[in-house]
Motif scaffolding. Structure first.
Motif, mmCIF file in Angstrom:
data_model
loop_
_atom_site.group_PDB
_atom_site.id
_atom_site.type_symbol
_atom_site.label_atom_id
_atom_site.label_comp_id
_atom_site.label_asym_id
_atom_site.label_seq_id
_atom_site.Cartn_x
_atom_site.Cartn_y
_atom_site.Cartn_z
ATOM 1 N N ALA A 137 8.585 27.096 55.196
ATOM 2 C CA ALA A 137 7.133 27.118 55.352
ATOM 3 C C ALA A 137 6.445 27.712 54.128
ATOM 4 N N SER A 138 7.147 28.591 53.401
ATOM 5 C CA SER A 138 6.588 29.224 52.205
ATOM 6 C C SER A 138 7.741 29.743 51.359
ATOM 7 N N ASP A 139 7.399 30.338 50.221
ATOM 8 C CA ASP A 139 8.440 30.903 49.353
ATOM 9 C C ASP A 139 8.600 32.408 49.551
ATOM 10 N N SER A 140 8.109 32.934 50.669
ATOM 11 C CA SER A 140 8.151 34.377 50.905
ATOM 12 C C SER A 140 9.576 34.923 51.002
ATOM 13 N N VAL A 141 10.549 34.057 51.290
ATOM 14 C CA VAL A 141 11.938 34.527 51.381
ATOM 15 C C VAL A 141 12.427 35.087 50.049
ATOM 16 N N ASN A 142 11.827 34.662 48.956
ATOM 17 C CA ASN A 142 12.232 35.192 47.653
ATOM 18 C C ASN A 142 11.894 36.670 47.513
ATOM 19 N N THR A 143 10.935 37.128 48.307
ATOM 20 C CA THR A 143 10.554 38.541 48.305
ATOM 21 C C THR A 143 11.320 39.325 49.360
ATOM 22 N N THR A 144 11.400 38.772 50.569
ATOM 23 C CA THR A 144 12.066 39.477 51.668
ATOM 24 C C THR A 144 13.582 39.466 51.534
ATOM 25 N N LEU A 156 11.785 34.347 61.500
ATOM 26 C CA LEU A 156 11.386 33.299 62.434
ATOM 27 C C LEU A 156 10.236 32.453 61.904
ATOM 28 N N ASN A 157 9.394 33.048 61.056
ATOM 29 C CA ASN A 157 8.256 32.297 60.524
ATOM 30 C C ASN A 157 8.561 31.626 59.184
ATOM 31 N N SER A 158 9.829 31.650 58.762
ATOM 32 C CA SER A 158 10.186 31.049 57.469
ATOM 33 C C SER A 158 10.245 29.529 57.530
ATOM 34 N N GLY A 159 10.466 28.989 58.720
ATOM 35 C CA GLY A 159 10.586 27.553 58.874
ATOM 36 C C GLY A 159 11.078 27.237 60.271
ATOM 37 N N LEU A 165 14.206 30.021 45.857
ATOM 38 C CA LEU A 165 13.985 29.002 46.883
ATOM 39 C C LEU A 165 12.540 28.532 46.868
ATOM 40 N N PHE A 166 12.347 27.267 47.219
ATOM 41 C CA PHE A 166 10.979 26.754 47.274
ATOM 42 C C PHE A 166 10.837 25.703 48.370
ATOM 43 N N PRO A 167 9.655 25.653 49.010
ATOM 44 C CA PRO A 167 9.381 24.632 50.027
ATOM 45 C C PRO A 167 8.832 23.376 49.363
ATOM 46 N N GLY A 220 14.174 38.716 61.847
ATOM 47 C CA GLY A 220 15.082 37.928 61.030
ATOM 48 C C GLY A 220 15.880 36.942 61.867
ATOM 49 N N ILE A 221 16.728 36.182 61.207
ATOM 50 C CA ILE A 221 17.559 35.176 61.861
ATOM 51 C C ILE A 221 18.940 35.777 62.111
ATOM 52 N N PRO A 222 19.469 35.679 63.326
ATOM 53 C CA PRO A 222 20.803 36.231 63.577
ATOM 54 C C PRO A 222 21.867 35.505 62.764
ATOM 55 N N ALA A 223 22.875 36.254 62.346
ATOM 56 C CA ALA A 223 23.989 35.659 61.607
ATOM 57 C C ALA A 223 24.909 34.875 62.532
ATOM 58 N N ASP A 224 24.893 35.225 63.813
ATOM 59 C CA ASP A 224 25.688 34.492 64.801
ATOM 60 C C ASP A 224 25.128 34.774 66.189
ATOM 61 N N ILE A 225 25.363 33.836 67.097
ATOM 62 C CA ILE A 225 24.945 33.963 68.496
ATOM 63 C C ILE A 225 26.069 33.438 69.377
#
Length: 388
Positions: A140-147, A152-155, A177-179, A344-349
């Motif tokens: 959804a944005s390039d904010s992951v490059n900072t975080t 959940l709001n990354s995409g 990374l870029f959208p 954040g996104i879980p590494a496993d479920i």
């Protein structure tokens, strides 16, 4: 065409689902997609997506195949021709070829998490060969490059654990990374995506480009509806012929009868491409709409109830202690330390319906917070674990 139209409707439908909690019990997913007012295609695709995001790999395949499973036959002549093809390690081939390429475009089936695991396995080798930029259709944005991690709001599709791991690994290695997703449908969307990637390239020229997309966006040639895909239009804009890779055609289905006949013939244990006696790589029978290579993925084997492709070289088993689970059913999440509170996104479920279910997580080395939720999605336990 019908499938592509359905996928567009699916994407629009998903916008209203799971914004707060995208991880559901299998029984709840069944209820969510049991809408009799919707088409079977809609129910099948929505189910496949929801199961995938919630870590239910095989169930996702089954849901998809309820509508799109097809039994295909191979002629005797083709069978003889295919048996002469030589399997070559797909990862090794791609990395070797990447040295002389500038743009690599690889696709996925959005409900098949193993495609993300394979793409992630390429990252370090590609970085070593000069690739610095990773374009993700779902971002959804390039904010992951900072975080430095996906949230959940990354995409949308990036909510799935293997996609989250893919993003985490790319950032850790050093990729930017870029959208590039674009508005509109069909031809308009392909043009928009290619333009977005091209615009990014004009401003970021310190390395080569790895583009990750869904399905036919990676194909070259003539498309019946789009005229040209994103890959073809990007080639026109840049003057560079991209190295295009398909993962979707020769991946396993939920039932062996739906697998491509070639997949049944190869019987490989690792992802491979096929080479003929003249060293040419097999890229399918369609010469009007194609990719440069097609990966033949192996049939999944299950170890302790988990897909074997999850066991990459740096990952370890972790068995949830019985004493940590006070009721059933539960969903068990493993978050990298500090990411749970930041959505954040879980590494496993894993989902445990009873105390007898396999209780193994598969995790990279590192520090984790284990979060356990009950049937009402309330947290009933949290504890930390270091994987060495």
């Amino acid at each position: 065409m019908k499938l592509l139209y359905s996928l567009t409707l699916l994407f629009l439908s998903m916008a209203g689902y799971g914004q707060e909690n995208p991880y559901w019990f299998t029984d709840d997913i069944k209820k969510k997609v049991a809408d009799s007012t919707q088409s079977q295609s809609w129910r099948s695709q929505m189910g496949a997506t929801f199961y995938s995001i919630s870590g239910q790999y095989n169930t996702a395949l089954k849901s998809w195949d309820m509508t799109f499973g097809r039994v295909k036959k191979l002629s005797t002549a083709d069978s003889l021709r295919f048996t002469k093809l030589i399997p070559v390690n797909a990862k090794d081939y791609i990395l070797k070829r990447s040295v002389s390429e500038q743009i690599i475009i690889i696709n996925e089936a959005h409900h098949n998490a193993s495609h993300r695991t394979f793409a992630s396995s390429l990252l370090q080798g590609l970085y070593d060969n000069g690739y610095r930029y990773l374009g993700l259709e779902t971002l959804a944005s390039d904010s992951v490059n900072t975080t430095k991690f996906a949230a959940l709001n990354s995409g949308y599709y990036s909510k799935e654990p293997e996609f989250g791991n893919f993003i985490y690994n790319a950032l850790k290695i050093g990729f930017k990374l870029f959208p590039y997703e674009a508005e509109g449908n069909n031809k308009q969307r392909e043009i928009g995506e290619a333009n977005n990637i091209f615009d990014f390239m004009q401003k970021n020229k310190d390395g080569k480009y790895f583009i990750y997309c869904g399905y036919q966006h990676a194909y070259e040639g003539v498309h019946k509806s789009w005229e040209k895909t994103m890959a073809g239009r990007l080639s026109d804009l840049t003057g560079i012929n991209p190295f295009t890779i398909d993962q979707t055609q020769f991946s396993e289905k939920s039932n062996p009868k739906y697998n491509e006949p070639l997949l049944r013939l190869v019987n490989n244990t690792i992802p491979v491409v096929l080479k003929d006696g003249n060293q040419a790589i097999y890229n399918g029978e369609d010469k009007e709409l194609y990719t440069d290579i097609k990966i033949i993925h192996p049939i999944t084997k299950y170890i302790k109830g988990r897909p074997d492709w999850m066991l990459t070289k740096n990952r370890k088993w972790y068995k949830i202690p019985v004493c940590e689970v006070s009721e059933y059913p539960v969903l068990i999440f493993a978050y990298r330390k500090g990411e749970y509170e930041q959505k954040g996104i879980p590494a496993d479920i894993i989902e445990l319906k009873t105390s007898k279910d396999s209780r193994y997580l598969i995790l990279d080395k590192g520090e984790y917070e284990i979060v356990i939720k009950n049937k009402e999605y309330k947290v009933i336990n949290r504890f930390e674990k270091t994987i060495r």
